[in-house]
Design a protein around this motif. Structure first.
Motif, PDB file in Angstrom:
ATOM      1  N   UNK A 210       0.814  -1.191   0.000  1.00 21.72           N
ATOM      2  CA  UNK A 210       0.000   0.000   0.000  1.00 21.72           C
ATOM      3  C   UNK A 210       0.859   1.258   0.000  1.00 21.72           C
ATOM      4  N   UNK A 211       2.020   1.210   0.586  1.00 22.39           N
ATOM      5  CA  UNK A 211       2.899   2.371   0.614  1.00 22.39           C
ATOM      6  C   UNK A 211       3.391   2.716  -0.796  1.00 22.39           C
ATOM      7  N   UNK A 212       3.620   1.687  -1.616  1.00 23.72           N
ATOM      8  CA  UNK A 212       4.096   1.920  -2.979  1.00 23.72           C
ATOM      9  C   UNK A 212       3.049   2.656  -3.814  1.00 23.72           C
ATOM     10  N   UNK A 213       1.775   2.411  -3.537  1.00 29.42           N
ATOM     11  CA  UNK A 213       0.724   3.132  -4.260  1.00 29.42           C
ATOM     12  C   UNK A 213       0.772   4.619  -3.945  1.00 29.42           C
ATOM     13  N   UNK A 214       0.992   4.931  -2.693  1.00 29.38           N
ATOM     14  CA  UNK A 214       1.060   6.341  -2.293  1.00 29.38           C
ATOM     15  C   UNK A 214       2.263   7.007  -2.947  1.00 29.38           C
ATOM     16  N   UNK A 215       3.406   6.324  -2.963  1.00 30.81           N
ATOM     17  CA  UNK A 215       4.618   6.875  -3.578  1.00 30.81           C
ATOM     18  C   UNK A 215       4.404   7.077  -5.072  1.00 30.81           C
ATOM     19  N   UNK A 216       3.757   6.111  -5.734  1.00 30.54           N
ATOM     20  CA  UNK A 216       3.468   6.224  -7.162  1.00 30.54           C
ATOM     21  C   UNK A 216       2.541   7.405  -7.433  1.00 30.54           C
ATOM     22  N   UNK A 217       1.566   7.624  -6.556  1.00 28.50           N
ATOM     23  CA  UNK A 217       0.640   8.741  -6.718  1.00 28.50           C
ATOM     24  C   UNK A 217       1.363  10.075  -6.557  1.00 28.50           C
ATOM     25  N   UNK A 218       2.260  10.170  -5.590  1.00 25.65           N
ATOM     26  CA  UNK A 218       3.029  11.399  -5.382  1.00 25.65           C
ATOM     27  C   UNK A 218       3.904  11.676  -6.600  1.00 25.65           C
ATOM     28  N   UNK A 219       4.523  10.640  -7.143  1.00 27.08           N
ATOM     29  CA  UNK A 219       5.366  10.781  -8.327  1.00 27.08           C
ATOM     30  C   UNK A 219       4.544  11.271  -9.517  1.00 27.08           C
ATOM     31  N   UNK A 220       3.345  10.724  -9.697  1.00 33.16           N
ATOM     32  CA  UNK A 220       2.474  11.139 -10.799  1.00 33.16           C
ATOM     33  C   UNK A 220       2.033  12.587 -10.634  1.00 33.16           C
ATOM     34  N   UNK A 221       1.731  12.997  -9.413  1.00 31.89           N
ATOM     35  CA  UNK A 221       1.326  14.391  -9.178  1.00 31.89           C
ATOM     36  C   UNK A 221       2.458  15.362  -9.489  1.00 31.89           C
ATOM     37  N   UNK A 222       3.689  14.986  -9.135  1.00 29.58           N
ATOM     38  CA  UNK A 222       4.845  15.839  -9.456  1.00 29.58           C
ATOM     39  C   UNK A 222       5.054  15.928 -10.962  1.00 29.58           C
ATOM     40  N   UNK A 223       4.864  14.827 -11.671  1.00 27.63           N
ATOM     41  CA  UNK A 223       5.022  14.831 -13.127  1.00 27.63           C
ATOM     42  C   UNK A 223       3.978  15.736 -13.778  1.00 27.63           C
ATOM     43  N   UNK A 224       2.760  15.709 -13.280  1.00 30.07           N
ATOM     44  CA  UNK A 224       1.706  16.559 -13.834  1.00 30.07           C
ATOM     45  C   UNK A 224       2.044  18.030 -13.636  1.00 30.07           C
ATOM     46  N   UNK A 225       2.527  18.374 -12.451  1.00 31.86           N
ATOM     47  CA  UNK A 225       2.864  19.771 -12.169  1.00 31.86           C
ATOM     48  C   UNK A 225       4.022  20.237 -13.047  1.00 31.86           C
ATOM     49  N   UNK A 226       5.027  19.383 -13.226  1.00 27.80           N
ATOM     50  CA  UNK A 226       6.197  19.794 -14.003  1.00 27.80           C
ATOM     51  C   UNK A 226       5.881  19.942 -15.493  1.00 27.80           C
ATOM     52  N   UNK A 227       4.937  19.182 -16.017  1.00 30.25           N
ATOM     53  CA  UNK A 227       4.611  19.209 -17.439  1.00 30.25           C
ATOM     54  C   UNK A 227       3.365  20.033 -17.756  1.00 30.25           C
ATOM     55  N   UNK A 228       2.751  20.654 -16.753  1.00 26.53           N
ATOM     56  CA  UNK A 228       1.463  21.317 -16.943  1.00 26.53           C
ATOM     57  C   UNK A 228       1.521  22.450 -17.959  1.00 26.53           C
ATOM     58  N   UNK A 229       2.506  23.323 -17.850  1.00 23.94           N
ATOM     59  CA  UNK A 229       2.591  24.474 -18.748  1.00 23.94           C
ATOM     60  C   UNK A 229       2.834  24.022 -20.192  1.00 23.94           C
ATOM     61  N   UNK A 230       3.737  23.072 -20.374  1.00 22.21           N
ATOM     62  CA  UNK A 230       4.045  22.588 -21.711  1.00 22.21           C
ATOM     63  C   UNK A 230       2.819  21.929 -22.352  1.00 22.21           C
ATOM     64  N   UNK A 231       2.113  21.101 -21.587  1.00 26.56           N
ATOM     65  CA  UNK A 231       0.922  20.445 -22.124  1.00 26.56           C
ATOM     66  C   UNK A 231      -0.156  21.473 -22.475  1.00 26.56           C
ATOM     67  N   UNK A 232      -0.294  22.517 -21.665  1.00 31.03           N
ATOM     68  CA  UNK A 232      -1.298  23.547 -21.920  1.00 31.03           C
ATOM     69  C   UNK A 232      -1.001  24.283 -23.218  1.00 31.03           C
ATOM     70  N   UNK A 233       0.272  24.595 -23.457  1.00 32.50           N
ATOM     71  CA  UNK A 233       0.662  25.295 -24.685  1.00 32.50           C
ATOM     72  C   UNK A 233       0.392  24.420 -25.904  1.00 32.50           C
ATOM     73  N   UNK A 234       0.809  23.157 -25.856  1.00 37.39           N
ATOM     74  CA  UNK A 234       0.595  22.259 -26.996  1.00 37.39           C
ATOM     75  C   UNK A 234      -0.893  22.048 -27.245  1.00 37.39           C
ATOM     76  N   UNK A 235      -1.673  21.938 -26.183  1.00 36.60           N
ATOM     77  CA  UNK A 235      -3.108  21.734 -26.337  1.00 36.60           C
ATOM     78  C   UNK A 235      -3.757  22.954 -26.984  1.00 36.60           C
ATOM     79  N   UNK A 236      -3.356  24.152 -26.548  1.00 34.58           N
ATOM     80  CA  UNK A 236      -3.909  25.378 -27.128  1.00 34.58           C
ATOM     81  C   UNK A 236      -3.564  25.475 -28.615  1.00 34.58           C
ATOM     82  N   UNK A 237      -2.299  25.185 -28.950  1.00 32.66           N
ATOM     83  CA  UNK A 237      -1.886  25.282 -30.351  1.00 32.66           C
ATOM     84  C   UNK A 237      -2.611  24.254 -31.226  1.00 32.66           C
TER      85      UNK A 237
END
Length: 99
Positions: free
Chosen positions: A1-28
């Protein structure tokens, strides 16, 4: 169960780091006034972004147990942990209801 929490934290960090780039590509890619070739390039760039950086990959999980179902968003606890903590008086503003 601890690994699920760690995986979720990792996914949330990835979303935050790529958010601006994904928003620009989506708009274009959705801007119909732009040249179709530029829109196609933007769609390809959007599809090349990491899959775990997609906001839909985020799942609300219980912070105590890592359970992915029955999570109450306001307290980020699953229903069982919410009930235990509410009965112990650990959650402010939560009272047992009776009618």
């Amino acid at each position: 169960m601890r690994s699920r929490i760690i995986r979720d934290i990792k996914a949330r960090r990835a979303v935050v780091s790529q958010e601006l780039e994904r928003t620009v590509w989506r708009y274009l890619s959705r801007n119909t006034t732009m040249d179709p070739q530029i829109r196609m390039q933007a769609q390809l760039a959007l599809s090349r972004t990491p899959r775990e950086a997609s906001p839909t990959a985020i799942k609300n999980r219980c912070i105590a147990t890592g359970r992915g179902r029955g999570v109450i968003n306001q307290w980020k606890l699953c229903r069982f942990q919410f009930r235990l903590r509410a009965l112990n008086g650990d959650l402010c503003g939560v009272d047992k209801s009776s009618w």
